[in-house]
Design a protein around this motif. Structure first.
Motif, short mmCIF file in Angstrom:
data_model
loop_
_atom_site.label_atom_id
_atom_site.label_comp_id
_atom_site.label_asym_id
_atom_site.label_seq_id
_atom_site.Cartn_x
_atom_site.Cartn_y
_atom_site.Cartn_z
N VAL A 107 -3.45 -1.59 -0.20
CA VAL A 107 -3.44 -0.42 0.68
C VAL A 107 -4.72 0.37 0.47
O VAL A 107 -5.06 0.73 -0.66
CB VAL A 107 -2.23 0.49 0.40
CG1 VAL A 107 -2.29 1.75 1.25
CG2 VAL A 107 -0.93 -0.25 0.62
N TYR A 108 -5.44 0.65 1.57
CA TYR A 108 -6.58 1.56 1.52
C TYR A 108 -6.14 2.89 2.12
O TYR A 108 -5.57 2.94 3.21
CB TYR A 108 -7.77 1.00 2.30
CG TYR A 108 -8.43 -0.17 1.62
CD1 TYR A 108 -9.22 0.01 0.49
CD2 TYR A 108 -8.26 -1.46 2.11
CE1 TYR A 108 -9.83 -1.08 -0.14
CE2 TYR A 108 -8.87 -2.55 1.49
CZ TYR A 108 -9.66 -2.35 0.37
OH TYR A 108 -10.25 -3.42 -0.25
N THR A 109 -6.45 3.98 1.41
CA THR A 109 -6.04 5.29 1.87
C THR A 109 -7.10 6.32 1.52
O THR A 109 -8.21 5.98 1.08
CB THR A 109 -4.66 5.65 1.29
OG1 THR A 109 -4.18 6.85 1.90
CG2 THR A 109 -4.72 5.83 -0.22
N THR A 110 -6.76 7.58 1.71
CA THR A 110 -7.70 8.69 1.50
C THR A 110 -7.24 9.54 0.31
O THR A 110 -6.16 9.34 -0.25
CB THR A 110 -7.74 9.58 2.75
OG1 THR A 110 -6.42 10.09 2.98
CG2 THR A 110 -8.19 8.78 3.97
N ASP A 111 -8.07 10.52 -0.05
CA ASP A 111 -7.70 11.45 -1.12
C ASP A 111 -6.36 12.11 -0.81
O ASP A 111 -5.50 12.24 -1.68
CB ASP A 111 -8.77 12.53 -1.27
CG ASP A 111 -10.09 11.98 -1.79
OD1 ASP A 111 -10.09 10.92 -2.44
OD2 ASP A 111 -11.13 12.62 -1.51
N SER A 112 -6.19 12.54 0.44
CA SER A 112 -4.97 13.25 0.80
C SER A 112 -3.76 12.34 0.92
O SER A 112 -2.62 12.79 0.77
CB SER A 112 -5.18 14.01 2.12
OG SER A 112 -5.49 13.12 3.17
N GLY A 113 -3.99 11.05 1.18
CA GLY A 113 -2.87 10.13 1.35
C GLY A 113 -2.50 9.34 0.11
O GLY A 113 -1.47 8.66 0.09
N ARG A 114 -3.33 9.45 -0.95
CA ARG A 114 -3.13 8.58 -2.11
C ARG A 114 -1.78 8.80 -2.80
O ARG A 114 -1.07 7.82 -3.08
CB ARG A 114 -4.25 8.80 -3.12
CG ARG A 114 -4.06 8.02 -4.42
CD ARG A 114 -5.29 8.05 -5.28
NE ARG A 114 -5.83 9.40 -5.44
CZ ARG A 114 -6.98 9.66 -6.05
NH1 ARG A 114 -7.71 8.66 -6.53
NH2 ARG A 114 -7.39 10.91 -6.17
N ALA A 115 -1.41 10.03 -3.05
CA ALA A 115 -0.17 10.29 -3.78
C ALA A 115 1.04 9.80 -2.98
O ALA A 115 1.95 9.18 -3.54
CB ALA A 115 -0.04 11.78 -4.08
N ARG A 116 1.01 10.05 -1.68
CA ARG A 116 2.15 9.62 -0.85
C ARG A 116 2.23 8.10 -0.78
O ARG A 116 3.33 7.53 -0.88
CB ARG A 116 2.00 10.22 0.56
CG ARG A 116 3.21 9.97 1.46
CD ARG A 116 3.04 10.66 2.80
NE ARG A 116 4.21 10.50 3.63
CZ ARG A 116 4.28 10.89 4.89
NH1 ARG A 116 3.22 11.49 5.46
NH2 ARG A 116 5.38 10.71 5.59
N ALA A 117 1.09 7.43 -0.60
CA ALA A 117 1.08 5.97 -0.54
C ALA A 117 1.53 5.35 -1.86
O ALA A 117 2.33 4.41 -1.87
CB ALA A 117 -0.30 5.47 -0.16
N SER A 118 1.03 5.88 -2.95
CA SER A 118 1.41 5.35 -4.26
C SER A 118 2.89 5.55 -4.53
O SER A 118 3.56 4.67 -5.07
CB SER A 118 0.58 6.02 -5.36
OG SER A 118 -0.79 5.74 -5.21
N GLY A 119 3.42 6.71 -4.14
CA GLY A 119 4.83 6.96 -4.34
C GLY A 119 5.71 6.05 -3.51
O GLY A 119 6.80 5.64 -3.95
N ALA A 120 5.23 5.69 -2.32
CA ALA A 120 6.04 4.85 -1.42
C ALA A 120 5.98 3.38 -1.79
O ALA A 120 7.01 2.70 -1.85
CB ALA A 120 5.58 5.05 0.02
#
Length: 223
Positions: A107-120
């Motif tokens: 998964v590639y994401t952004t600073d703002s999306g990292r925590a949400r992506a990692s949690g999911a």
């Protein structure tokens, strides 16, 4: 740094749409085209699809042919290509099929999306942050460092537009289905954007293949 060869793969109607406005995926391709797509997937080091497409279509994104998977293994490659998605928001559903079939996921994401992506999906995939925005050049650099030689991009329109507008697409595989969708708000292959060379820039048409009632056009955008 060696970036992978980027192939954009899309099926469109004669009037240029990739889907209709219905809730279910509209069947543009035929069996011969699906098999051809499976072959191209088997030749790829990674397959990329946007998070919005995962949410909408719930794809498995696999090489379906056991013979092709066995050939990959015989060549010393993983049975399945690396599966990649891109999300700015980190909005990912861990229950969808993408995460539970095939091999490794990224998964590639952004600073703002990292925590949400990692949690999911952090327990199902590697999550890589590309900074404040999705930088597709940096994404290709990272894939190149991982040894990915060919990247197959399967949509959706926002992702295809990003690669083309940044001049990062090496090849387009376009399957043209013999039908008209005709719905003004239905999704298209690409969105409005500033593309390299502008409207006058002509691609190189390398090949036209007839697969049943579908015509597959192979374009090279960078010439």
């Amino acid at each position: 740094m060696n970036r992978p060869h980027v192939l954009l793969s899309v099926a469109v109607s004669v009037d240029g749409y990739i889907d209709d406005r219905g809730d279910e995926r509209f069947p543009l391709s035929n069996a011969e085209d699906f098999d051809h797509v499976d072959r191209v997937r088997a030749e790829s080091g990674a397959i990329l699809v946007g998070a919005a497409t995962i949410r909408r279509d719930n794809p498995r994104l696999l090489v379906n042919s056991a013979e092709r998977r066995a050939a990959r293994v015989a060549e010393g490659r993983p049975e399945y290509p690396l599966k990649v998605t891109v999300t700015s928001s980190g909005d990912l559903d861990p229950a969808l099929k993408f995460w539970h079939h095939g091999g490794d996921k990224l998964v590639y994401t952004t600073d703002s999306g990292r925590a949400r992506a990692s949690g999911a999906v952090g327990h199902l995939a590697e999550v890589v942050c590309l900074g404040p925005v999705i930088d597709f050049g940096a994404l290709l650099d990272d894939l190149g460092e991982r040894g990915v030689d060919r990247l197959m991009v399967e949509g959706g329109g926002t992702i295809h537009t990003a690669f083309l507008s940044a001049g990062l697409a090496d090849e387009i595989r376009m399957a043209v289905a013999p039908m008209l969708i005709g719905q003004a708000n239905a999704p298209r292959f690409v969105n409005p954007a500033e593309f390299p060379g502008g409207p006058a820039h002509r691609f190189h048409l390398e090949e036209v293949t007839k697969l049943g009632d579908v015509a597959v056009l192979r374009y090279f955008p960078k010439v």
